[in-house]
Design a protein around this motif. Structure first.
Motif, short mmCIF file in Angstrom:
data_model
loop_
_atom_site.label_atom_id
_atom_site.label_comp_id
_atom_site.label_asym_id
_atom_site.label_seq_id
_atom_site.Cartn_x
_atom_site.Cartn_y
_atom_site.Cartn_z
N GLY A 125 0.83 -1.20 0.00
CA GLY A 125 0.00 0.00 0.00
C GLY A 125 0.86 1.24 0.00
N LEU A 126 0.33 2.34 -0.54
CA LEU A 126 1.05 3.61 -0.56
C LEU A 126 0.60 4.46 0.63
CD1 LEU A 126 1.19 4.38 -4.39
CD2 LEU A 126 3.06 3.71 -2.89
N GLY A 127 -0.08 5.57 0.38
CA GLY A 127 -0.50 6.42 1.48
C GLY A 127 0.69 7.15 2.10
N ALA A 128 0.47 7.71 3.29
CA ALA A 128 1.52 8.48 3.95
C ALA A 128 2.67 7.60 4.42
CB ALA A 128 0.92 9.24 5.14
N GLN A 129 2.39 6.31 4.68
CA GLN A 129 3.43 5.37 5.10
C GLN A 129 3.39 4.16 4.18
OE1 GLN A 129 3.19 4.15 9.21
NE2 GLN A 129 5.09 2.99 9.14
N ILE A 161 7.55 10.50 -13.41
CA ILE A 161 7.31 11.63 -12.51
C ILE A 161 5.84 11.58 -12.07
CG2 ILE A 161 7.33 14.13 -12.24
CD1 ILE A 161 9.32 14.24 -14.57
N LYS A 162 5.62 11.65 -10.76
CA LYS A 162 4.25 11.58 -10.25
C LYS A 162 4.08 12.59 -9.11
CE LYS A 162 3.94 6.64 -11.39
NZ LYS A 162 2.85 6.64 -12.38
N ILE A 163 2.87 13.18 -9.04
CA ILE A 163 2.59 14.24 -8.07
C ILE A 163 1.29 13.96 -7.33
CG2 ILE A 163 2.36 16.73 -7.74
CD1 ILE A 163 3.36 17.12 -10.58
N SER A 164 1.30 14.20 -6.02
CA SER A 164 0.07 14.18 -5.23
C SER A 164 -0.08 15.52 -4.52
CB SER A 164 0.10 13.06 -4.18
OG SER A 164 0.27 11.80 -4.78
N GLY A 165 -1.32 15.93 -4.29
CA GLY A 165 -1.56 17.21 -3.62
C GLY A 165 -1.33 17.16 -2.13
N CYS A 166 -1.19 15.94 -1.58
CA CYS A 166 -0.89 15.77 -0.16
C CYS A 166 -0.06 14.50 -0.02
CB CYS A 166 -2.16 15.70 0.68
SG CYS A 166 -3.07 14.13 0.50
N MET A 167 0.20 14.07 1.21
CA MET A 167 1.07 12.92 1.44
C MET A 167 0.39 11.59 1.14
SD MET A 167 1.14 12.73 5.61
CE MET A 167 1.64 14.46 5.75
#
Length: 697
Positions: A209-213, A443-449
């Motif tokens: 899983g990704l997410g913040a951790q 290259i990948k971008i998220s608006g938050c963690m």
């Protein structure tokens, strides 16, 4: 709001939609608590936006498959109910925005007329099952995984075992060892294999899983026979439902359960649970997802001038690949920000209709894949796409930046990831045009963690953040480096390197690309280069860009904005919060008991048994709350009920509550067991409701 009746032929879907309308009405009338209603709507694909009073609707497209007619239907629905835009997601869904809650039942009914659903697209459910977009046409695949992804979607949709879990579950199916569906960051990831007997099966990874951790998934099967993948997933879901965290949603994913109990214990529980499965073996219908009809052969325009143009050659080299079906090609469309205005979507369908088959796949990098284009059709198709702005070269290359919606619509967004993605792509196209051919660096971008833009598995990733300078808040990006796919189930999680003001992200990219070009060894991959140089090297390289002593006025303004930046983070909705009110829980128990009886009457023994189990847990949880006891897992509720009610003698049972309830995984799901289990529940439930009524009165 006015009640309505649908004209759908499918009574199950019709019941879903009418039930949603009733739940909205009850919510408006104050009969359903706000937090409880949130979990109800999320499980029906209705997601609160950053903007108050409107909803995002997530449309569930299993493995990204969508027909021309369905795209047109979704476009019509977006025009009528939303903002005239289609947003493609990294889970191969389509999202539409700015929808009134009261109109969602009508919207859902219109989608279903072309077999499109929003059921379980959000919430604590099995989310959209993803696959490699080239499944079925890949030159490298052992076999087509599309029917297997479709079987998972069908089997777990509306399945009682996964309607109210502690958090969401994600499955993926990759076409081959390239692992383009990212098995290593899924709760269960599948990679197709053929054993020495010639049998089909899958390499299976669990707990990613990704997410913040982020957590990388663990290998649990080198080869699991194709008939066993659904029983295995069912047993896993049962374990997750019973043992998974439910109070602290930040620790409620499967990856944390594996961390808490250990992989060996989780696997033991999965094996133990298989006794209770609805099926012990499940034969996948390999013909469930037939290939579309190839387009009619016509006299395609010759267009020699087009074929000789440099733009066409770039497009042909980067956006077109041969299929395993000889003489046919897949054509990929790069979609900037993943956004397609509905007017353009309609024009696109009409433009491609003569050239490709009637099946599109949404890709994980927010693009589209077309199928069964003939060689002679490519120049004409290119011209048609170029007229609409859909022939930009460099699909899935450095120039193809993945992004989530960020602050455009998301409650959790910290920064404007979509405008930043456009700025980064412009840097590549204008300053590094040769990199449209480099498909090894992402290259990948998220608006938050939280990694909805998958920055955690990027070679170069950014997520929205903020820093303080001169008493003001500055929009910033956290720079993440070194992540990505290795292959055959192996992957890498990007490391946090440094924060820099958002407006300097373009310079961050320039520094990295220039250094890689100057200092990498011959044929050295970005992963090898990153490992050789080490994290501290990149920290020192980028440190000048993190210096806040020389900020310019424009750096206090985020990409795509004119006003000074302020952080405004709402409540996340990736999972519904479960409301702990005694009366609400008992009302839920009544409803679940009716579901149990309905399933029993229909001869669906396994479903009846699971609904019965859910009533036991829900009722026990209600009584525990009467004593101020709140457990964060279902197994905890069962054990605490023994401690606080059975052992004290307040509730009299022949044995323990644990033994009574957990008969569920000691017995086959037969009619006899369903009958006995439901009868014992009714006796138990009648008794505790009477006790509580006496206590309250």
């Amino acid at each position: 709001m006015q009640s309505f009746r649908t004209e759908l032929e499918n009574p199950i879907v019709e019941k879903d939609i009418i039930d949603l309308e009733k739940k909205i009405r009850a919510f408006r009338e104050g009969k359903i608590h706000d937090e409880k209603f949130r979990s109800l709507r999320l499980a029906r694909g209705i997601y609160g936006q950053r903007q108050p009073g409107v909803q995002m609707i997530r449309i569930k497209l299993p493995f990204g498959k969508v027909t021309f007619k369905q795209i047109l239907r979704i476009s019509d629905v977006s025009d009528k109910y939303a903002s005239r835009n289609l947003h493609l997601t990294t889970r191969q869904d389509i999202q539409i925005h700015y929808v009134s809650l009261d109109r969602t039942p009508e919207l859902w009914e219109e989608l279903e007329q072309d077999d499109v659903t929003i059921r379980e697209a959000c919430g604590n459910t099995v989310r959209n099952v993803t696959s490699s977009p080239d499944a079925g046409i890949s030159l490298n695949e052992p076999f087509d995984v599309s029917p297997y992804a479709h079987a998972f979607f069908s089997y777990f949709l509306r399945n009682p075992i996964c309607q109210e879990m502690g958090r969401k579950i994600k499955f993926s199916f990759s076409s081959d060892e390239r692992d383009t569906a990212f098995s290593y960051i899924h709760d269960l990831g599948f990679i197709p294999k053929i054993n020495e007997k010639g049998e089909r099966g899958f390499k299976v990874l669990l707990g990613g899983g990704l997410g913040a951790q982020p957590f990388l998934a663990e290998l649990v099967h080198d080869f699991l026979h194709e008939d066993q993948i659904i029983p295995y997933a069912e047993a896993m879901l049962r374990v997750f439902d019973r043992y998974g965290e439910r109070t602290n949603r930040n620790k409620a994913r499967l990856k944390y359960l594996v961390q808490k109990l250990g992989l060996e214990e989780v696997l033991r529980l999965i094996e133990e649970e298989r006794t209770a499965n609805k099926v012990k073996s499940f034969k996948i219908d390999r013909d469930a997802v037939p290939q579309p009809t190839v387009p009619e052969l016509i006299d395609y325009p010759v267009l020699d001038e087009v074929k000789e143009s440099l733009d066409y050659k770039h497009w042909r080299a980067t956006n077109v690949t041969p299929q395993k079906q000889e003489g046919f090609y897949a054509v990929y469309i790069k979609v900037t920000k993943g956004d397609i205005p509905t007017e353009d979507a309609r024009k696109l369908i009409e433009a491609i209709r003569p050239y490709v088959a009637d099946e599109i796949r949404v890709t994980q990098n927010q693009g589209l894949m077309l199928k069964f284009a003939r060689e002679a059709a490519l120049p004409g198709l290119y011209v048609a796409l170029k007229e609409l702005g859909f022939a930009k070269p460099g699909f899935d290359s450095v120039a193809d930046v993945t992004t989530c919606p960020g602050t455009d619509t998301c409650n959790l967004g910290i920064s404007n990831s979509m405008s930043l993605s456009v700025a980064l792509e412009e840097v590549i196209y204008e300053e590094y045009p040769e990199l449209i051919y480099d498909k090894d660096l992402k290259i990948k971008i998220s608006g938050c963690m939280n990694s909805c833009g998958q920055h955690g598995l990027a070679h170069i990733g950014f997520h929205g953040s903020s820093v303080k300078a001169n008493g003001k808040v500055v929009p910033a990006v956290q720079v993440m480096l070194g992540g990505g796919t290795v292959g055959d189930g192996e992957g890498r999680v990007a490391e946090r390197v440094i924060k820099a003001p958002s407006k300097r992200a373009t310079d961050v990219l320039r520094y990295l690309l220039n250094d890689f070009a100057a200092n990498s060894l011959d044929n050295e991959s970005f992963h090898a280069y990153y490992d050789r140089q080490t994290k501290d090297y990149f920290y020192q390289l980028l440190k000048p860009l993190a210096d806040l002593s020389n900020l310019k006025d424009e750096e206090f303004v985020d990409w795509g904005h004119e006003e000074t930046f302020v952080t405004a983070i709402g409540v996340g909705e990736c999972a519904g919060v479960v409301i702990d009110l005694v009366a609400t829980l008992l009302l839920e128990s009544d409803e679940k008991l009716e579901w149990a009886k309905a399933s029993y009457s229909a001869g669906a023994w396994a479903d009846a048994i699971y609904h019965t189990y859910a009533v036991y847990v829900s009722a026990a949880k209600a009584l525990l709350l009467d004593k101020g006891v709140n457990s964060s897992t279902q197994i905890g509720v069962i054990r605490e009920f023994d401690n606080h009610y059975v052992q004290t003698g307040e509730v009299k049972l022949e044995g323990s509550f644990n033994d009574l309830v957990l008969q569920i995984n000691k017995n086959e799901p037969t009619e006899a067991f369903a009958t006995a289990y439901l009868k014992s529940l009714e006796d138990f439930y009648t008794g505790i409701k009477s006790q509580r009524e006496e206590k309250v009165s």
